[in-house]
Design an enzyme around this catalytic site. Structure first.
Site, mmCIF file in Angstrom:
data_model
loop_
_atom_site.group_PDB
_atom_site.id
_atom_site.type_symbol
_atom_site.label_atom_id
_atom_site.label_comp_id
_atom_site.label_asym_id
_atom_site.label_seq_id
_atom_site.Cartn_x
_atom_site.Cartn_y
_atom_site.Cartn_z
ATOM 1 N N GLU A 136 0.873 -1.178 0.000
ATOM 2 C CA GLU A 136 0.000 0.000 0.000
ATOM 3 C C GLU A 136 0.906 1.222 0.000
ATOM 4 O O GLU A 136 1.690 1.422 0.933
ATOM 5 C CB GLU A 136 -0.933 -0.042 1.213
ATOM 6 C CG GLU A 136 -1.895 -1.219 1.156
ATOM 7 C CD GLU A 136 -2.670 -1.296 -0.153
ATOM 8 O OE1 GLU A 136 -3.403 -0.350 -0.474
ATOM 9 O OE2 GLU A 136 -2.529 -2.301 -0.885
ATOM 10 N N CYS A 156 -1.429 9.562 3.509
ATOM 11 C CA CYS A 156 -1.421 9.101 2.115
ATOM 12 C C CYS A 156 -2.651 9.627 1.395
ATOM 13 O O CYS A 156 -2.652 9.803 0.188
ATOM 14 C CB CYS A 156 -1.377 7.586 2.068
ATOM 15 S SG CYS A 156 -2.648 6.827 3.068
HETATM 16 P P1 NAD Z 1 8.865 4.693 3.622
HETATM 17 O O1 NAD Z 1 8.714 4.026 2.309
HETATM 18 O O2 NAD Z 1 10.033 5.562 3.845
HETATM 19 O O3 NAD Z 1 8.925 3.594 4.788
HETATM 20 C C1 NAD Z 1 7.903 2.660 4.967
HETATM 21 C C2 NAD Z 1 8.464 1.485 5.760
HETATM 22 O O4 NAD Z 1 9.456 0.838 4.974
HETATM 23 C C3 NAD Z 1 9.155 1.900 7.058
HETATM 24 O O5 NAD Z 1 8.946 0.911 8.033
HETATM 25 C C4 NAD Z 1 10.594 1.905 6.647
HETATM 26 O O6 NAD Z 1 11.444 1.739 7.747
HETATM 27 C C5 NAD Z 1 10.639 0.721 5.729
HETATM 28 N N1 NAD Z 1 11.779 0.652 4.811
HETATM 29 C C6 NAD Z 1 12.570 1.652 4.349
HETATM 30 N N2 NAD Z 1 13.491 1.170 3.506
HETATM 31 C C7 NAD Z 1 13.274 -0.158 3.414
HETATM 32 C C8 NAD Z 1 13.890 -1.210 2.679
HETATM 33 N N3 NAD Z 1 14.914 -1.002 1.855
HETATM 34 N N4 NAD Z 1 13.403 -2.458 2.809
HETATM 35 C C9 NAD Z 1 12.360 -2.704 3.619
HETATM 36 N N5 NAD Z 1 11.734 -1.748 4.347
HETATM 37 C C10 NAD Z 1 12.195 -0.501 4.233
HETATM 38 O O7 NAD Z 1 7.507 5.452 3.909
HETATM 39 P P2 NAD Z 1 7.177 6.360 5.164
HETATM 40 O O8 NAD Z 1 7.854 7.662 5.019
HETATM 41 O O9 NAD Z 1 7.360 5.589 6.403
HETATM 42 O O10 NAD Z 1 5.607 6.563 5.002
HETATM 43 C C11 NAD Z 1 5.044 7.513 4.173
HETATM 44 C C12 NAD Z 1 4.577 6.881 2.889
HETATM 45 O O11 NAD Z 1 3.628 5.871 3.164
HETATM 46 C C13 NAD Z 1 3.877 7.877 1.984
HETATM 47 O O12 NAD Z 1 4.274 7.641 0.665
HETATM 48 C C14 NAD Z 1 2.408 7.532 2.180
HETATM 49 O O13 NAD Z 1 1.592 7.899 1.106
HETATM 50 C C15 NAD Z 1 2.472 6.052 2.354
HETATM 51 N N6 NAD Z 1 1.292 5.543 3.038
HETATM 52 C C16 NAD Z 1 0.404 4.816 2.325
HETATM 53 C C17 NAD Z 1 -0.738 4.347 2.936
HETATM 54 C C18 NAD Z 1 -1.748 3.526 2.180
HETATM 55 O O14 NAD Z 1 -2.604 2.919 2.808
HETATM 56 N N7 NAD Z 1 -1.700 3.488 0.866
HETATM 57 C C19 NAD Z 1 -0.971 4.630 4.282
HETATM 58 C C20 NAD Z 1 -0.021 5.386 4.978
HETATM 59 C C21 NAD Z 1 1.114 5.826 4.344
#
Ligand code: NAD
Length: 517
Positions: A289, A323
């Site tokens: 997501e 998001c």
């Molecule tokens: P992010 O992609 O930076 O991180 C998300 C998760 O992935 C965190 O736990 C992070 O530590 C982890 N991560 C980072 N690098 C990784 C890797 N190489 N391998 C595995 N895991 C890794 O996102 P964020 O800043 O935490 O969250 C914001 C984003 O999430 C925005 O783009 C937002 O739109 C999205 N979001 C989407 C929804 C939805 O339901 N569609 C809901 C909430 C947030």
């Protein structure tokens, strides 16, 4: 089986405008303040452990205030977490569904009793104001209650057509060990929902929360204990992405990955998970997501006051770090100037300040996001008209003024890329058809909205506005579990629809058995 639980209803919110309620919550903030700065261990197989390495979590509004330090996991911890999850799966995965469903209802009860305490932690760790913080806890409770009931519907044999001389059954079984990777923005709700969904189905997990909000994960583990979850069902690895991210995704024991986050990270995980590792022997399932570039269309028949109120709530609630946040406001030329003026007046009234004081707009999550958002603003300045904001606020924390750009080119970075901060791009459309075309002109398809009084336009967006969650004549944020199942299309993700009736099914596989008599 007949549903053993009382009917599902979403968790109510408090009225923080009532001075007594407000005082009560502020007393809770004081009691949590006394616990700031503690150390929070990893939890593997029910055992707490530290590693000598720490990850610090600071208050976004007061960057010198340490909320806590979480243990940073290393390779040995990863190994132990997988082994614990595999062992726990042997018993947890074979329990009756109702047993696990009850565990979720119990967890919901534990969280409900600690609702304000959890919300107070969110004020400190994420910079959420009172309502945003409480709403996140309420959503976490809703996920538990809702998924407990949804799981019960999947307990029985599924329906198959009869066939002469045979018995045919179709039953569901859990997948095994999965990795749960939530974001920091709905720090409790998404972490809880993406964990308990697979867990109620019988899977066991390694949970890797965002390094930006690790403390709330420690509280979650305490509550799982309080609710009586067996050791090893949920194993917590806090730590650095560079150490944990690829290692968890690539591991040959990972049956599925339940991810919510940005499109960049999601694409990396999607690609890596598709590679079958030595000794793997199955294909990993991935549920991704991701982000949005969510637009609200306002046409010339709209109630402009209602539209302006909705725009403010959806754009600046939790500093635009949702998001679903409205980051594009697409306005039909005829009402463009009038609507923009109404939005500007309301945005000027927003009070920017500390979440602890319940400010309308508090600080963004950390230094990295702060710099990223200001970068978007700076790059947009030469190309669009800065109507208001555009600057960092007080340097006590990671503040950014509510920012609105008008005359934004629909093809520009500001109109196409997710900013994830308190920044709105206003785009002028010639007419409704043009507005709808502009709204759909993005790689994302998460949330969207229309303000209009015309039935034929409302019917058109129902079918033609390509988003997973469409809102008509209301704000485009604030979906409720079980009421508005949530998730997008296209580069917004795999459409898992969190809080929807098909969610639990994702974490199960179906087996058909035929016996001829
Ligand atoms: P992010 O992609 O930076 O991180 C998300 C998760 O992935 C965190 O736990 C992070 O530590 C982890 N991560 C980072 N690098 C990784 C890797 N190489 N391998 C595995 N895991 C890794 O996102 P964020 O800043 O935490 O969250 C914001 C984003 O999430 C925005 O783009 C937002 O739109 C999205 N979001 C989407 C929804 C939805 O339901 N569609 C809901 C909430 C947030």
């Amino acid at each position: 089986m007949i549903d053993p639980f009382e009917p599902y209803a979403t968790e109510p919110y408090s009225n923080f405008a009532d001075p007594r309620t407000r005082d009560g919550f502020q007393a809770e903030l004081e009691s949590v303040r006394a616990r700031l700065g503690q150390e929070w261990p990893l939890v593997i197989d029910g055992q707490r452990r530290t590693t000598g390495q720490w990850l610090a979590s600071h208050d976004p509004c007061k960057r010198d205030v340490l909320v806590g330090r979480a243990a940073a996991a290393g390779p040995n911890d990863i190994e132990d977490a997988f082994q614990a999850a595999q062992r726990a799966f042997e018993s947890w995965g074979s329990l009756p569904m109702v047993h696990r469903a009850r565990a979720l209802v119990k967890l919901a009860a534990v969280m409900r009793r600690r609702k304000w305490e959890l919300a107070a932690w969110e004020v400190f760790e994420a910079g959420k104001n009172y309502l945003e913080a409480e709403a996140d806890v309420a959503e976490a409770i809703d996920f538990c209650e809702y998924y407990a009931r949804q799981a019960m519907d999947l307990d029985d044999r599924l329906e198959t057509y009869p066939y002469p001389g045979e018995e045919n059954t179709l039953t569901l079984q859990p997948l095994g060990v999965g990795v749960v990777i939530p974001p920091w923005n709905f720090l409790l709700a998404i972490m809880v929902g993406t964990t308990v969904g697979p867990v109620v189905a019988g899977n066991t997990v390694v949970l890797k929360p965002s390094p930006k909000t690790p403390i709330i994960a420690g509280l979650f583990m305490d509550m799982l204990d309080e609710a009586g979850f067996p050791p090893g069902v949920v194993n917590l690895l806090t730590g650095e992405d560079a150490v944990l991210g690829d290692a968890l995704v690539d591991d040959a024991r990972t049956r599925f990955i339940n991810f919510t986050g940005s499109v960049g990270t999601g694409m990396r995980i999607y690609e890596r998970a598709s590679k079958v590792q030595p000794g793997q022997g199955f294909l990993k399932k991935v549920f991704m997501e991701m982000g949005g570039k969510d637009a609200m269309i306002v046409d010339e028949t709209a109630d402009l006051d209602a539209a302006a109120d909705a725009a403010i709530a959806a754009a600046f609630g939790f500093q635009g770090q949702k998001c679903s946040a409205m980051s594009r406001l697409i306005v039909v030329d005829e009402v463009h100037d009038a609507l923009v003026e109404k939005v500007r007046v309301r945005a000027e009234r927003l009070q920017v300040g500390d979440a602890e004081q319940n400010a309308d707009v508090a600080a963004v999550i950390d230094e990295v996001q702060h710099a990223k958002i200001l970068g978007f603003i700076d790059r947009a300045k030469p190309h669009a008209t800065l109507l208001m904001g555009g600057n960092a606020g007080s340097d006590a924390g990671w503040f950014i003024e509510p920012t609105i750009f008008t005359d934004v080119d629909p093809d520009s970075e500001l109109a196409q890329e997710e900013v994830f901060g308190p920044v709105v791009a206003v785009v002028r459309a010639r007419d409704f058809d043009h507005a709808l075309q502009l709204a759909n002109d993005t790689k994302y398809a998460l949330t969207g909205g229309l303000f209009s009084r015309l039935r034929d336009r409302i019917e058109r967006v129902r079918s033609e506005f390509r988003v997973g969650n469409l809102y008509i004549n209301r704000k485009i944020t604030g979906s409720l579990v079980g009421v508005q199942p949530f998730g997008g299309f296209d580069m917004s993700g795999t459409n898992a629809k969190a809080g929807g009736p098909d969610y639990i099914r994702l974490f199960l596989e179906a087996k058909t058995v035929t016996e001829r008599f």
